[in-house]
Design an enzyme around this catalytic site. Structure first.
Site, PDB file in Angstrom:
ATOM      1  N   MET A 187       4.665   3.233   2.048  1.00 54.47           N
ATOM      2  CA  MET A 187       5.871   3.031   2.852  1.00 54.47           C
ATOM      3  C   MET A 187       6.269   4.329   3.544  1.00 54.47           C
ATOM      4  O   MET A 187       6.326   5.371   2.934  1.00 54.47           O
ATOM      5  CB  MET A 187       6.982   2.511   1.932  1.00 54.47           C
ATOM      6  CG  MET A 187       8.290   2.279   2.631  1.00 54.47           C
ATOM      7  SD  MET A 187       8.148   0.983   3.905  1.00 54.47           S
ATOM      8  CE  MET A 187       9.334   1.571   5.091  1.00 54.47           C
ATOM      9  N   GLU A 188       6.602   4.192   4.829  1.00 54.32           N
ATOM     10  CA  GLU A 188       6.793   5.342   5.711  1.00 54.32           C
ATOM     11  C   GLU A 188       8.195   5.928   5.729  1.00 54.32           C
ATOM     12  O   GLU A 188       8.593   6.533   6.736  1.00 54.32           O
ATOM     13  CB  GLU A 188       6.418   4.926   7.133  1.00 54.32           C
ATOM     14  CG  GLU A 188       7.395   3.924   7.806  1.00 54.32           C
ATOM     15  CD  GLU A 188       6.987   2.464   7.720  1.00 54.32           C
ATOM     16  OE1 GLU A 188       6.221   2.117   6.806  1.00 54.32           O
ATOM     17  OE2 GLU A 188       7.445   1.670   8.563  1.00 54.32           O
TER      18      GLU A 188
ATOM     19  N   GLU B 184       3.992  -1.892  13.609  1.00 55.62           N
ATOM     20  CA  GLU B 184       2.810  -2.054  12.756  1.00 55.62           C
ATOM     21  C   GLU B 184       1.513  -2.179  13.561  1.00 55.62           C
ATOM     22  O   GLU B 184       0.517  -1.553  13.241  1.00 55.62           O
ATOM     23  CB  GLU B 184       2.977  -3.234  11.795  1.00 55.62           C
ATOM     24  CG  GLU B 184       4.094  -3.039  10.766  1.00 55.62           C
ATOM     25  CD  GLU B 184       3.961  -1.771   9.919  1.00 55.62           C
ATOM     26  OE1 GLU B 184       2.876  -1.147   9.915  1.00 55.62           O
ATOM     27  OE2 GLU B 184       4.956  -1.393   9.277  1.00 55.62           O
TER      28      GLU B 184
ATOM     29  N   GLU C 268       0.830   5.968   7.434  1.00 58.65           N
ATOM     30  CA  GLU C 268       2.240   6.239   7.116  1.00 58.65           C
ATOM     31  C   GLU C 268       2.734   7.463   7.870  1.00 58.65           C
ATOM     32  O   GLU C 268       3.861   7.490   8.351  1.00 58.65           O
ATOM     33  CB  GLU C 268       2.445   6.407   5.601  1.00 58.65           C
ATOM     34  CG  GLU C 268       1.922   5.258   4.741  1.00 58.65           C
ATOM     35  CD  GLU C 268       2.381   3.877   5.175  1.00 58.65           C
ATOM     36  OE1 GLU C 268       3.475   3.753   5.753  1.00 58.65           O
ATOM     37  OE2 GLU C 268       1.631   2.907   4.958  1.00 58.65           O
TER      38      GLU C 268
ATOM     39  N   GLY D  77       0.808  -1.218   0.000  1.00 60.63           N
ATOM     40  CA  GLY D  77       0.000   0.000   0.000  1.00 60.63           C
ATOM     41  C   GLY D  77       0.841   1.269   0.000  1.00 60.63           C
ATOM     42  O   GLY D  77       0.648   2.159  -0.826  1.00 60.63           O
TER      43      GLY D  77
HETATM   44  N1  TRP Z   1       5.849  -0.573   6.414  1.00 58.92           N
HETATM   45  C1  TRP Z   1       4.849  -0.444   5.393  1.00 58.92           C
HETATM   46  C2  TRP Z   1       3.562  -0.059   6.105  1.00 58.92           C
HETATM   47  O1  TRP Z   1       3.023  -0.730   6.870  1.00 58.92           O
HETATM   48  C3  TRP Z   1       4.554  -1.666   4.633  1.00 58.92           C
HETATM   49  C4  TRP Z   1       5.626  -2.359   3.900  1.00 58.92           C
HETATM   50  C5  TRP Z   1       6.409  -3.347   4.323  1.00 58.92           C
HETATM   51  C6  TRP Z   1       5.899  -2.263   2.541  1.00 58.92           C
HETATM   52  N2  TRP Z   1       7.145  -3.878   3.311  1.00 58.92           N
HETATM   53  C7  TRP Z   1       6.845  -3.239   2.224  1.00 58.92           C
HETATM   54  C8  TRP Z   1       5.413  -1.433   1.567  1.00 58.92           C
HETATM   55  C9  TRP Z   1       7.284  -3.432   0.905  1.00 58.92           C
HETATM   56  C10 TRP Z   1       5.871  -1.609   0.277  1.00 58.92           C
HETATM   57  C11 TRP Z   1       6.764  -2.611  -0.042  1.00 58.92           C
HETATM   58  O2  TRP Z   1       3.057   0.964   5.996  1.00 58.92           O
HETATM   59 ZN    ZN Z   2       2.782   0.309   8.653  1.00 64.14          ZN
END
Ligand code: TRP
Ligand code: ZN
Length: 856
Positions: free
Chosen positions: A261-262, A318, A296, A259
């Site tokens: 990425m932070e 998370e 995010e 979805g």
């Molecule tokens: N840390 C991201 C979230 O929860 C999610 C995430 C983990 C992610 N691995 C990823 C997004 C790989 C893109 C691709 O918001």
């Molecule tokens: Zn997250």
């Protein structure tokens, strides 16, 4: 089978690294096939490891071509470095043990990177994805989250926009003053335009806000920007957390595995969760954008400022961040509706996971591929665990504990033990039993038996968690149970309280009652359990009408519907007229908000019915489930046709489109009415609704009904013609046909769509739209001849060669294979074996297939 088996990584093996990293300087010379990455990294001895030295230097690296490397300015000659598939090792005798500067140049090929992890290209634009272990595909590094450093980044290349984390120094030069692990690194470069705004923090600091998109998409950023500003304000007001850089940037990319990425100060989003206009996005899309933007953004404190010591602690960031985004969405919209939606999702995805071959604790203890553990259990059950903690310590205790968490751990890489400890310290409580929620897999089953005599009502509670793979013995967990009870006339006779069940069994008695109360147990779904409570339909219907806990009022109706459909499947029962009538009453109950009514009318999905049958030890015939559910829908449609017509009219939204909750709720209820009407009128109203629609919510609802009726040929062509240059709407065009095609030929329809010129299968959104949509069409996917399984399998094998992460996720569509009839099970087993026998299978997919195939 894979010839080399990938190693299993264990929590119990955790060890601090021999060196820490203080600063990282990166210079990028961007080129589509030959990007050069020059890194200067300062290493410092880790005092807690100096006793077991001297230490080799072991750096992670994958698919890198090392052009040069030096230590403290001395070039490393050929032959000194040992290379392997996962990185390099330099013997301790060449390593100044107190600390040193590493300087290296590597070459990488972004264009060939179809896995979308590391540095890759999407539509001519450079972007990165480093969580969990993508940074090692960019340069040699200690790619682990407990290694936190400050970064300075210089991007060279002729791209007009060049972005990285932190604050801008000069064109293409960035400095991030906050220490961060490598998984939060990001770089973006391309021909992008920005939609700009600003925010003044509570302490008066100005922050530039920018959303970068492709030229032409600027008009679709307003909602995401608004959601961002509301998130920033909310985190200040509710958690006392302010933003900490001069600029906050979001970039939308089309090719993305998840979805969003932070990355610190530079969130990268799947464009699906940024871009929205009334004509192209549904109400649901808007809601997801709001929730994911918030998620995010909230990571800035829960994930970035305080990060995870190792990937086993993933739920630390998370679970907490999901919990926070759920609170936010509830505050923005309706808490009741949000809770029901979240529980529906939890049951559909997490309970399924916990009951099957992929079950694992919220904090797993081992993995082969960490990307496989971004799961519903880590995220959603992780959030439920925090909700229970909050119920146990109360709102005030929760907020004290969080203040302490931020104060004590800012700038650190933490564990679940640290998290639990702040609650113990701030609230002076012992959470040793509670901690089981992090280590024990499986959904507890709570059974409740009632007796009533001489004015005393006794509730006998008992809990049990079934064995899960690798965990046979289960202990009782802490269950905070909100409960209340009602009289036969709907008066509350036991007022709400929280009872905490800690043992296997407990008894609670209530005296002085003049009648046997009707129990409302586990209100608000205060504990994530399955519930065994025998209640008559009459009692449930009373709760449906009178329970002041909106979740349990909804739950009562849902349960009644579920039991009825299960009876139809197993015993050929007819639909219960009382239930049908009760649904009608809710439909026209204008005292309830429309979004809530839309949920209350919605029957359990076919997947949920299948799960229920399976939990009662029956094998599932998906075709029969589909027929029974349709019988109920037909009965509702026939008996309530007048009500539906009235609803369709009264729920019409006047004026220009707004994604706000009230209007969205009206459209949801109108959509439910339309789908029932469409069962009666041959599609006349849907045809009309499609023609007059001025927003995607309405267009999509109308089109779905027409596809179901096989009367959508013209409309599908119109829709495609209008939107073929819009990727996100084209995704919908693929998805809707696969989701709604009648089961008799959905396999053929999906297969034909997979041959369509626009089926750009390497794009994860497109692949998921078609095949995720298809698999949700249960009767079609589980067609008795197995054609659905074969089709999906062919494509998964093809996708695995280019994108292991997305393939491994999609293989999860076979997770519940053991619940189907035997003939179906055999066909799925053959498909799983076919995927597993691919000699080039990825370790991601191999890990998931291995577990699924082992299901009993
Ligand atoms: N840390 C991201 C979230 O929860 C999610 C995430 C983990 C992610 N691995 C990823 C997004 C790989 C893109 C691709 O918001
Ligand atoms: Zn997250």
């Amino acid at each position: 089978m894979r010839t080399t088996t990938a190693p299993t990584i264990r929590l119990s093996d955790y060890q601090e690294p021999p060196f820490w990293i203080d600063t990282v300087d990166l210079f990028f010379d961007l080129h589509p096939t030959k990007t050069r990455v020059h890194s200067k990294i300062t290493f410092r001895a880790n005092p807690s490891r100096s006793g077991d030295g001297p230490h080799d230097l072991r750096l992670d690296g994958r698919g890198l071509k090392l052009l040069s490397a030096s230590i403290d300015g001395t070039e490393l000659e050929d032959g000194l470095i040992d290379f392997d598939d996962e990185g390099l090792t330099l013997k301790s005798e060449y390593i100044p043990q107190s600390g040193f500067e590493w300087d290296a140049v590597v070459q990488i090929n972004p264009e060939a990177n179809t896995a979308l992890e590391g540095l890759y290209m999407s539509n001519g634009m450079y972007c990165t994805q480093c969580e969990a272990q993508g940074f090692r595909k960019i340069t040699y590094f200690l790619d682990r989250p407990d290694v936190m450093a400050t970064y300075r980044v210089q991007i060279n290349g002729d791209m007009p926009v060049k972005l990285s984390n932190g604050n801008p120094i000069n064109a293409g030069i960035w400095h991030d003053p906050w220490k961060k692990p490598a998984y939060l690194f990001a770089l973006v470069a391309g021909d992008l335009v920005s939609y700009d705004d600003g925010f003044t923090t509570g302490s008066g600091k100005h922050v530039d806000l920018k959303i970068y998109v492709r030229p032409g998409d600027e008009g679709k950023c307003a909602y995401a920007m608004d959601a961002l500003k509301r998130s920033m304000r909310w985190d200040e007001q509710v958690y006392g957390r302010e933003y900490d850089l001069d600029i906050f940037q979001i970039v939308a990319v089309d090719d993305f595995n998840m979805g969003a990425m932070e990355n610190k100060g530079l969130n990268i989003f799947n464009s699906k969760y940024v871009l929205a206009s009334p004509e192209t996005a549904t109400d649901r899309d808007y809601e997801l954008i709001e929730g994911i933007i918030a998620h995010e953004y909230f990571h800035n404190w829960t994930g970035n400022r305080i990060t995870c010591r190792d990937w086993f602690q993933l739920c630390l960031k998370e679970g907490l961040t999901v919990f926070r985004d759920q609170q936010f969405s509830g505050d923005m919209r309706s808490h009741a509706v949000k809770r029901i939606d979240d529980v529906l999702m939890l049951r559909a995805r997490q309970f399924r996971e916990d009951a099957g071959p992929l079950a694992h604790p919220v904090r797993p203890e081992e993995y082969i591929e960490i990307n496989n553990f971004y799961t519903a259990t880590v995220y959603e059950k992780g959030a439920e665990v925090i909700g229970m903690l909050k119920t146990l310590v109360g709102d005030e205790g929760y907020s004290k504990a969080l203040d302490l968490y931020f104060e004590r751990h800012d700038g650190q890489a933490c564990t679940i033990e640290d998290w639990i400890k702040v609650f113990e310290d701030a609230c002076e409580t012992d959470l040793s039993q509670f901690k089981l929620w992090y280590s024990q897999a499986g959904t507890p089953h709570l059974s409740a038996e009632e007796t009533f005599s001489n004015g005393t009502y006794t509730l006998k509670l008992a809990q049990e968690t079934k064995p899960t793979p690798g965990q046979d013995e289960k202990s009782p967990v802490v269950l905070p149970l909100r409960l209340a009870a009602y009289s036969q006339s709907g008066q509350e006779i036991i007022s709400e309280r929280v009872e905490v069940l800690r043992d296997v069994q407990a008894e609670i008695a209530f005296d002085g009652l003049s009648e046997k109360p009707i129990l409302s147990l586990n209100r608000g779904f205060s504990a994530p359990v399955t519930l065994g409570l025998k209640q008559s339909n009459a009692d449930r219907l009373l709760l449906m009408a009178h329970d002041t806990d909106p979740f349990n009022a909804w739950e009562a109706g849902y349960r009644t519907g579920m039991n009825m459909i299960v009876g139809m499947v197993l015993n050929d029962d007819a639909p219960d007229p009382e239930f049908i009538e009760a649904i009608g009453t809710i439909m026209s109950d204008s005292s309830r908000d429309p979004a809530y009514r839309a949920l209350a009318i919605g029957l359990p999905t076919e997947d949920a019915i299948a799960a229920e049958l399976s939990s009662r030890n029956h094998l599932v015939d998906a075709t029969l489930v589909n027929e029974c559910r349709n019988t109920v829908l037909d009965a509702l449609a026939a008996i309530h046709s007048d009500r539906c017509e009235a609803l369709f009219d009264t729920m019409k939204v006047e004026g220009p489109y707004s994604p706000a909750a009230q209007d969205a709720g009206q459209r949801a209820l109108q959509g439910v009415a339309l789908s029932l009407i469409s069962r009666q009128d041959g599609g006349a109203l849907a045809t009309q609704s499609f023609e007059t629609a001025d927003n995607m919510t309405q267009s999509q609802a109308a089109l779905t009904n027409l596809i179901r009726l096989e009367k959508a040929e013209k409309q599908l062509a119109t829709f495609y013609g209008r939107w073929k240059s819009d990727k996100l709407v084209t995704d919908k065009w693929f998805a809707l046909q696969a989701i709604a095609a009648p089961s008799a030929h959905a396999v053929e329809t999906t297969n034909a769509l997979s041959q369509h010129a626009d089926f750009q299968w390497k794009n994860p959104n497109r692949f998921r739209s078609l095949f995720g949509g298809f698999a949700s069409n249960q009767a079609a996917f589980h067609r008795a001849d197995g054609a659905g399984y074969t089709l999906l399998t062919d494509w998964l094998i093809k996708l695995d060669a280019v994108n292991p992460q997305t393939t491994a996720r999609m293989v999860g569509l076979f997770e519940t294979w053991r619940r189907n009839t035997k003939d179906r099970q055999e066909k799925i087993a053959a498909c799983l074996d076919r995927i597993a026998s691919n000699p080039d299978i990825s370790k991601d997919t191999a890990e998931i297939i291995g577990k699924i195939r082992a299901a009993k």
